[in-house]
Design a protein around this motif. Sequence first.
Motif, PDB file in Angstrom:
ATOM      1  N   LEU A  43       0.964  -1.129  -0.017  1.00  0.00           N
ATOM      2  CA  LEU A  43       0.089   0.141  -0.071  1.00  0.00           C
ATOM      3  C   LEU A  43       0.878   1.143  -0.051  1.00  0.00           C
ATOM      4  O   LEU A  43       0.426   2.371  -0.015  1.00  0.00           O
ATOM      5  CB  LEU A  43      -0.898   0.018   1.303  1.00  0.00           C
ATOM      6  CG  LEU A  43      -2.195  -1.126   1.361  1.00  0.00           C
ATOM      7  CD1 LEU A  43      -2.570  -0.997   2.504  1.00  0.00           C
ATOM      8  CD2 LEU A  43      -2.862  -0.999  -0.079  1.00  0.00           C
ATOM      9  N   GLN A  44       2.127   1.068  -0.035  1.00  0.00           N
ATOM     10  CA  GLN A  44       2.943   2.199   0.158  1.00  0.00           C
ATOM     11  C   GLN A  44       2.576   3.197   1.139  1.00  0.00           C
ATOM     12  O   GLN A  44       2.722   4.350   1.161  1.00  0.00           O
ATOM     13  CB  GLN A  44       2.991   2.776  -1.248  1.00  0.00           C
ATOM     14  CG  GLN A  44       3.431   2.063  -2.286  1.00  0.00           C
ATOM     15  CD  GLN A  44       3.718   2.641  -3.670  1.00  0.00           C
ATOM     16  OE1 GLN A  44       2.740   3.487  -4.024  1.00  0.00           O
ATOM     17  NE2 GLN A  44       4.747   2.249  -4.324  1.00  0.00           N
ATOM     18  N   ARG A  45       2.523   2.685   2.466  1.00  0.00           N
ATOM     19  CA  ARG A  45       2.256   3.492   3.785  1.00  0.00           C
ATOM     20  C   ARG A  45       3.196   3.007   4.720  1.00  0.00           C
ATOM     21  O   ARG A  45       3.773   1.818   4.611  1.00  0.00           O
ATOM     22  CB  ARG A  45       0.682   3.325   3.958  1.00  0.00           C
ATOM     23  CG  ARG A  45      -0.029   3.817   3.267  1.00  0.00           C
ATOM     24  CD  ARG A  45      -1.606   3.924   3.775  1.00  0.00           C
ATOM     25  NE  ARG A  45      -2.459   4.428   2.880  1.00  0.00           N
ATOM     26  CZ  ARG A  45      -2.668   5.957   3.171  1.00  0.00           C
ATOM     27  NH1 ARG A  45      -2.043   6.523   3.885  1.00  0.00           N
ATOM     28  NH2 ARG A  45      -3.430   6.387   2.342  1.00  0.00           N
ATOM     29  N   PRO A  46       3.488   3.847   5.636  1.00  0.00           N
ATOM     30  CA  PRO A  46       4.278   3.561   6.615  1.00  0.00           C
ATOM     31  C   PRO A  46       3.838   2.230   7.762  1.00  0.00           C
ATOM     32  O   PRO A  46       2.710   2.296   7.708  1.00  0.00           O
ATOM     33  CB  PRO A  46       4.633   4.573   7.500  1.00  0.00           C
ATOM     34  CG  PRO A  46       3.309   5.760   7.203  1.00  0.00           C
ATOM     35  CD  PRO A  46       3.087   5.213   5.692  1.00  0.00           C
ATOM     36  N   LEU A  47       4.733   1.429   8.088  1.00  0.00           N
ATOM     37  CA  LEU A  47       4.244  -0.004   8.841  1.00  0.00           C
ATOM     38  C   LEU A  47       3.311   0.798   9.737  1.00  0.00           C
ATOM     39  O   LEU A  47       2.159   0.153  10.306  1.00  0.00           O
ATOM     40  CB  LEU A  47       5.366  -0.583   9.268  1.00  0.00           C
ATOM     41  CG  LEU A  47       5.091  -1.896  10.082  1.00  0.00           C
ATOM     42  CD1 LEU A  47       4.033  -2.638   9.211  1.00  0.00           C
ATOM     43  CD2 LEU A  47       6.319  -2.566  10.657  1.00  0.00           C
ATOM     44  N   SER A  48       3.515   1.816  10.780  1.00  0.00           N
ATOM     45  CA  SER A  48       2.966   2.121  11.691  1.00  0.00           C
ATOM     46  C   SER A  48       1.384   2.457  11.519  1.00  0.00           C
ATOM     47  O   SER A  48       0.628   2.469  12.288  1.00  0.00           O
ATOM     48  CB  SER A  48       3.721   3.227  12.456  1.00  0.00           C
ATOM     49  OG  SER A  48       3.651   4.537  11.730  1.00  0.00           O
ATOM     50  N   SER A  49       1.511   3.289  10.248  1.00  0.00           N
ATOM     51  CA  SER A  49       0.199   3.593   9.720  1.00  0.00           C
ATOM     52  C   SER A  49      -0.621   2.566   9.480  1.00  0.00           C
ATOM     53  O   SER A  49      -2.065   2.615   9.906  1.00  0.00           O
ATOM     54  CB  SER A  49       0.338   4.549   8.644  1.00  0.00           C
ATOM     55  OG  SER A  49      -0.827   4.862   8.033  1.00  0.00           O
ATOM     56  N   VAL A  50      -0.130   1.692   9.008  1.00  0.00           N
ATOM     57  CA  VAL A  50      -1.157   0.290   8.503  1.00  0.00           C
ATOM     58  C   VAL A  50      -1.429  -0.408   9.777  1.00  0.00           C
ATOM     59  O   VAL A  50      -2.741  -0.645   9.958  1.00  0.00           O
ATOM     60  CB  VAL A  50      -0.080  -0.728   7.888  1.00  0.00           C
ATOM     61  CG1 VAL A  50      -0.880  -1.931   7.580  1.00  0.00           C
ATOM     62  CG2 VAL A  50       0.291   0.039   6.377  1.00  0.00           C
ATOM     63  N   TYR A  51      -0.658  -0.537  10.626  1.00  0.00           N
ATOM     64  CA  TYR A  51      -1.058  -0.984  12.060  1.00  0.00           C
ATOM     65  C   TYR A  51      -2.103  -0.444  12.763  1.00  0.00           C
ATOM     66  O   TYR A  51      -3.124  -0.857  13.048  1.00  0.00           O
ATOM     67  CB  TYR A  51       0.143  -0.865  12.951  1.00  0.00           C
ATOM     68  CG  TYR A  51       1.099  -2.199  13.158  1.00  0.00           C
ATOM     69  CD1 TYR A  51       0.506  -3.350  13.382  1.00  0.00           C
ATOM     70  CD2 TYR A  51       2.412  -2.000  12.902  1.00  0.00           C
ATOM     71  CE1 TYR A  51       1.436  -4.437  13.617  1.00  0.00           C
ATOM     72  CE2 TYR A  51       3.377  -3.058  12.908  1.00  0.00           C
ATOM     73  CZ  TYR A  51       2.805  -4.633  13.328  1.00  0.00           C
ATOM     74  OH  TYR A  51       3.510  -5.337  13.523  1.00  0.00           O
ATOM     75  N   HIS A  76      -4.220   1.978  11.532  1.00  0.00           N
ATOM     76  CA  HIS A  76      -5.427   1.890  10.657  1.00  0.00           C
ATOM     77  C   HIS A  76      -6.060   0.618  10.461  1.00  0.00           C
ATOM     78  O   HIS A  76      -7.515   0.456  10.611  1.00  0.00           O
ATOM     79  CB  HIS A  76      -5.257   2.270   9.068  1.00  0.00           C
ATOM     80  CG  HIS A  76      -6.256   2.926   8.435  1.00  0.00           C
ATOM     81  ND1 HIS A  76      -6.910   4.088   8.762  1.00  0.00           N
ATOM     82  CD2 HIS A  76      -7.167   2.544   7.623  1.00  0.00           C
ATOM     83  CE1 HIS A  76      -8.068   4.483   8.037  1.00  0.00           C
ATOM     84  NE2 HIS A  76      -8.144   3.396   7.332  1.00  0.00           N
ATOM     85  N   HIS A  77      -5.355  -0.500  10.773  1.00  0.00           N
ATOM     86  CA  HIS A  77      -5.970  -1.842  10.789  1.00  0.00           C
ATOM     87  C   HIS A  77      -6.758  -1.893  12.169  1.00  0.00           C
ATOM     88  O   HIS A  77      -8.012  -2.224  12.318  1.00  0.00           O
ATOM     89  CB  HIS A  77      -4.930  -3.082  10.659  1.00  0.00           C
ATOM     90  CG  HIS A  77      -5.565  -4.236  10.663  1.00  0.00           C
ATOM     91  ND1 HIS A  77      -5.614  -5.181  11.961  1.00  0.00           N
ATOM     92  CD2 HIS A  77      -6.484  -4.908   9.774  1.00  0.00           C
ATOM     93  CE1 HIS A  77      -6.124  -6.283  11.716  1.00  0.00           C
ATOM     94  NE2 HIS A  77      -6.850  -6.222  10.514  1.00  0.00           N
ATOM     95  N   ALA A  78      -6.343  -1.230  13.232  1.00  0.00           N
ATOM     96  CA  ALA A  78      -6.779  -1.509  14.450  1.00  0.00           C
ATOM     97  C   ALA A  78      -8.123  -0.395  14.480  1.00  0.00           C
ATOM     98  O   ALA A  78      -9.240  -1.045  14.809  1.00  0.00           O
ATOM     99  CB  ALA A  78      -6.077  -0.724  15.593  1.00  0.00           C
TER     100      ALA A  78
END
Length: 110
Positions: A31-39, A41-43
């Motif tokens: 998704l070309q997003r920072p890992l922290s952002s993916v984490y 946002h998933h939450a």
Amino acid sequence: MSGNPWTNQEEARLLAMRADLIDFRVIAKELQRPLSSVYAHHAVLKARRENAGTAVRVVGRKTCVKNGGPGEAKPRKCLCCGHEFPSAHAGNRLCYRCRGQSFSPFEIRV
Ligand SMILES: [Zn+2]
């Protein structure tokens, strides 16, 4: 960063990839997003999904109207006493006598 809102498509991909147990790091790259952002946002999505169940129940009256149609009046059995009564719509499942009491069918189910 937080100034980069997620699109519905990205959210759908994130959920789909997580459903396939794909690692967050792979998803972040995909998704070309920072890992922290993916984490994070998933939450958010998970919480939103869990809340969605309750939200549907809270607006149950509206949902029922949408499904059954407001004009769909027919005899239904009362959920409380089992007595058949003229129900105004699909969400109307208590007879007049039972509805006179201080609860609604939506509250009973919780
Ligand atoms: Zn009743």
